[in-house]
Scaffold this motif. Structure first.
Motif, PDB file in Angstrom:
ATOM      1  N   GLY A   1       1.258  -1.171  -0.037  1.00  0.00           N
ATOM      2  CA  GLY A   1       0.370  -0.146   0.204  1.00  0.00           C
ATOM      3  C   GLY A   1       1.009   0.722   0.221  1.00  0.00           C
ATOM      4  N   SER A   2       0.340   1.988  -0.403  1.00  0.00           N
ATOM      5  CA  SER A   2       0.893   3.903   0.648  1.00  0.00           C
ATOM      6  C   SER A   2       1.592   3.812   1.350  1.00  0.00           C
ATOM      7  CB  SER A   2       0.074   4.791  -0.792  1.00  0.00           C
ATOM      8  OG  SER A   2       0.043   4.989  -1.512  1.00  0.00           O
ATOM      9  N   SER A   3       2.563   3.052   1.914  1.00  0.00           N
ATOM     10  CA  SER A   3       3.312   2.631   2.974  1.00  0.00           C
ATOM     11  C   SER A   3       3.743   3.753   4.390  1.00  0.00           C
ATOM     12  CB  SER A   3       4.088   1.584   2.989  1.00  0.00           C
ATOM     13  OG  SER A   3       5.010   1.322   2.572  1.00  0.00           O
ATOM     14  N   HIS A   4       4.533   4.794   2.381  1.00  0.00           N
ATOM     15  CA  HIS A   4       5.222   5.746   3.463  1.00  0.00           C
ATOM     16  C   HIS A   4       3.620   7.028   4.232  1.00  0.00           C
ATOM     17  CE1 HIS A   4       2.983   8.089   0.372  1.00  0.00           C
ATOM     18  NE2 HIS A   4       3.137   8.816   0.577  1.00  0.00           N
TER      19      HIS A   4
ATOM     20  N   ASP B   1      -6.985   5.826  -4.283  1.00  0.00           N
ATOM     21  CA  ASP B   1      -7.199   6.949  -3.696  1.00  0.00           C
ATOM     22  C   ASP B   1      -6.830   7.798  -4.655  1.00  0.00           C
ATOM     23  OD1 ASP B   1      -9.750   6.122  -3.028  1.00  0.00           O
ATOM     24  OD2 ASP B   1      -9.285   6.887  -1.484  1.00  0.00           O
ATOM     25  N   GLU B   2      -5.500   7.850  -4.738  1.00  0.00           N
ATOM     26  CA  GLU B   2      -4.032   8.860  -5.295  1.00  0.00           C
ATOM     27  C   GLU B   2      -3.813   8.723  -6.566  1.00  0.00           C
ATOM     28  OE1 GLU B   2      -1.350   9.230  -2.490  1.00  0.00           O
ATOM     29  OE2 GLU B   2      -0.323   7.101  -2.524  1.00  0.00           O
ATOM     30  N   GLY B   3      -4.331   7.066  -7.143  1.00  0.00           N
ATOM     31  CA  GLY B   3      -3.563   6.791  -8.219  1.00  0.00           C
ATOM     32  C   GLY B   3      -2.572   6.302  -8.556  1.00  0.00           C
ATOM     33  N   ALA B   4      -1.594   5.503  -7.817  1.00  0.00           N
ATOM     34  CA  ALA B   4      -0.879   4.574  -7.612  1.00  0.00           C
ATOM     35  C   ALA B   4      -2.036   3.216  -8.666  1.00  0.00           C
ATOM     36  CB  ALA B   4      -0.944   3.902  -6.915  1.00  0.00           C
ATOM     37  N   ASP B   5      -0.620   2.534  -9.551  1.00  0.00           N
ATOM     38  CA  ASP B   5      -1.532   1.865 -10.775  1.00  0.00           C
ATOM     39  C   ASP B   5      -1.258   0.299 -10.554  1.00  0.00           C
ATOM     40  OD1 ASP B   5      -0.691   3.301 -12.847  1.00  0.00           O
ATOM     41  OD2 ASP B   5       1.056   3.329 -12.913  1.00  0.00           O
TER      42      ASP B   5
ATOM     43  N   GLU C   1       8.234  -1.669 -14.316  1.00  0.00           N
ATOM     44  CA  GLU C   1       7.127  -1.537 -13.403  1.00  0.00           C
ATOM     45  C   GLU C   1       7.813  -1.371 -12.091  1.00  0.00           C
ATOM     46  OE1 GLU C   1       4.726  -4.959 -13.543  1.00  0.00           O
ATOM     47  OE2 GLU C   1       3.762  -4.458 -15.290  1.00  0.00           O
ATOM     48  N   LEU C   2       7.164  -0.161 -11.262  1.00  0.00           N
ATOM     49  CA  LEU C   2       8.138  -0.009 -10.081  1.00  0.00           C
ATOM     50  C   LEU C   2       7.491  -0.159  -8.601  1.00  0.00           C
ATOM     51  CD1 LEU C   2      10.306   3.598 -11.143  1.00  0.00           C
ATOM     52  CD2 LEU C   2      11.542   0.950 -11.974  1.00  0.00           C
ATOM     53  N   THR C   3       8.188  -1.124  -8.206  1.00  0.00           N
ATOM     54  CA  THR C   3       7.178  -0.739  -6.394  1.00  0.00           C
ATOM     55  C   THR C   3       7.575   0.073  -5.980  1.00  0.00           C
ATOM     56  OG1 THR C   3       7.011  -3.123  -6.917  1.00  0.00           O
ATOM     57  CG2 THR C   3       6.733  -2.482  -4.829  1.00  0.00           C
ATOM     58  N   SER C   4       7.189   0.919  -4.824  1.00  0.00           N
ATOM     59  CA  SER C   4       7.686   2.100  -4.136  1.00  0.00           C
ATOM     60  C   SER C   4       6.676   2.372  -3.069  1.00  0.00           C
ATOM     61  CB  SER C   4       7.315   3.759  -5.019  1.00  0.00           C
ATOM     62  OG  SER C   4       8.817   4.433  -4.312  1.00  0.00           O
ATOM     63  N   ASN C   5       7.199   2.823  -1.964  1.00  0.00           N
ATOM     64  CA  ASN C   5       6.523   2.680  -0.776  1.00  0.00           C
ATOM     65  C   ASN C   5       5.362   4.236  -0.656  1.00  0.00           C
ATOM     66  OD1 ASN C   5       7.677   1.176   1.203  1.00  0.00           O
ATOM     67  ND2 ASN C   5       9.233   1.800   1.560  1.00  0.00           N
ATOM     68  N   ARG C   6       5.773   5.041  -2.050  1.00  0.00           N
ATOM     69  CA  ARG C   6       5.602   6.663  -1.971  1.00  0.00           C
ATOM     70  C   ARG C   6       5.368   6.572  -3.648  1.00  0.00           C
ATOM     71  NH1 ARG C   6       9.720   9.709  -3.237  1.00  0.00           N
ATOM     72  NH2 ARG C   6       8.867  11.694  -2.788  1.00  0.00           N
ATOM     73  N   PRO C   7       4.215   5.570  -4.625  1.00  0.00           N
ATOM     74  CA  PRO C   7       4.054   5.658  -5.680  1.00  0.00           C
ATOM     75  C   PRO C   7       4.176   6.625  -6.897  1.00  0.00           C
ATOM     76  CG  PRO C   7       2.531   4.562  -4.348  1.00  0.00           C
ATOM     77  CD  PRO C   7       3.987   4.714  -3.378  1.00  0.00           C
ATOM     78  N   VAL C   8       3.174   7.699  -5.787  1.00  0.00           N
ATOM     79  CA  VAL C   8       1.727   8.655  -6.550  1.00  0.00           C
ATOM     80  C   VAL C   8       2.860  10.007  -7.273  1.00  0.00           C
ATOM     81  CG1 VAL C   8       1.048  10.559  -7.127  1.00  0.00           C
ATOM     82  CG2 VAL C   8       0.048   7.901  -6.668  1.00  0.00           C
TER      83      VAL C   8
END
Length: 289
Positions: free
Chosen positions: A10-13, A28-32, A273-280
């Motif tokens: 998830g958006s774990s940051h 909700d913030e638009g991560a793919d 594809e990139l996996t990020s704690n802060r994707p957006v």
């Protein structure tokens, strides 16, 4: 930008990892896409949680596999990132989700989202974990050939693990293009140190990580996993191998990418594809350059 950004647990940051709030924030913030980790609870429920124990992530202690889903839900998993959770993202005891609940949550939001499910090993339940994951996915219309799930086919599911045996098992019924072999650098001496100090559980986890590299390379080369899931450092250290795999038509989803410099390097390499704690935020920073 063609690159897809997956939210790591998830958006774990912003909110504690693998919680309802972190997942909803990502959508909700638009991560793919969303990346989640799964274990089996004592009553056979597929639970979204990273560690084999709840010690680090909750106000309790013990193995995830030693609690029922109801007992796990009674715990507070909001303390990893001490942020106030808005009411619409659920109460304290609604934060831990089963995989079934996560799929329903994505379905309810109605947006097209990728869902990368990491199957955690070693598991005391062996391949029952894989079987239960597939059962839950089937309940949401999962097509094991295309990876599509959800009422409109709007959820694009892929399955990941560090454990090559898990992917071999899944590959019997699931299109190998949907399988992601995870890899990272682990020192075998470190595993021995953990064993010597009596930390057998942690040693078991790190043993899987260590084996994932040699066996994982073999599995990818043999076509048993269509997605390369290496860490940033491993990717940099093995750039030529990754380049060859990409040239051969494989996909890559690299983790955990939080720095724009790392992201740009990977995009230039051809990683999709990139996996990020802060994707957006990361995507926004790249688009501004």
């Amino acid at each position: 930008m063609d690159t897809l950004f997956f939210a790591h647990r998830g958006s774990s940051h912003k909110y504690s990892e693998n919680t309802r709030a972190a997942y909803l924030q990502a959508i909700d913030e638009g991560a793919d896409g969303i990346e989640c980790d799964v274990h089996l609870s004592m009553d056979g429920q597929v639970v979204c949680h990273h560690d084999p124990t709840v010690d680090r992530t909750s106000d309790a202690s013990g193995l995830v596999s030693a609690f029922t889903l109801e007992q796990l839900k009674a715990m507070d998993f909001t303390g990893v990132v001490p942020a106030e959770v808005p009411a619409e993202y659920g109460t304290e005891n609604e934060q831990l989700l089963s995989l079934d609940e996560l799929l329903a949550l994505i379905e309810d939001r109605g947006k097209p989202v990728g869902l990368a499910v990491e199957i955690k090993h070693p598991s005391p339940y062996g391949y029952l974990l894989e079987d239960r994951v597939l059962q839950v996915l089937a309940g949401h219309g999962f097509d094991p050939q295309t990876g599509r799930a959800g009422s409109q086919g709007q959820i694009a599911v892929t399955l990941m693990s560090f454990e090559p045996d898990a992917l071999r098992y899944l590959g019997r019924t699931v299109n190998t293009d949907l399988l992601c072999q995870l890899m990272t650098e682990v020192n075998p001496e470190y595993i021995q140190e953990l064993l010597d100090s009596g930390q057998v559980g942690r040693a078991g986890v790190y043993s899987v990580l260590y084996r994932s590299v040699a066996e994982g390379i073999e599995l990818i080369n043999a076509g048993g996993a269509g997605i390369i899931g290496s860490g940033v450092a491993w990717t940099r250290a093995n750039e030529q191998m990754v380049r060859r795999w990409l040239a051969e038509g494989r996909q890559a989803r690299i983790w955990t990418v939080d720095r724009p410099a790392d992201a740009q390097y990977l995009i230039d390499l051809g990683v999709g594809e990139l996996t990020s704690n802060r994707p957006v935020e990361l995507r926004r920073e790249l688009e501004q350059h």
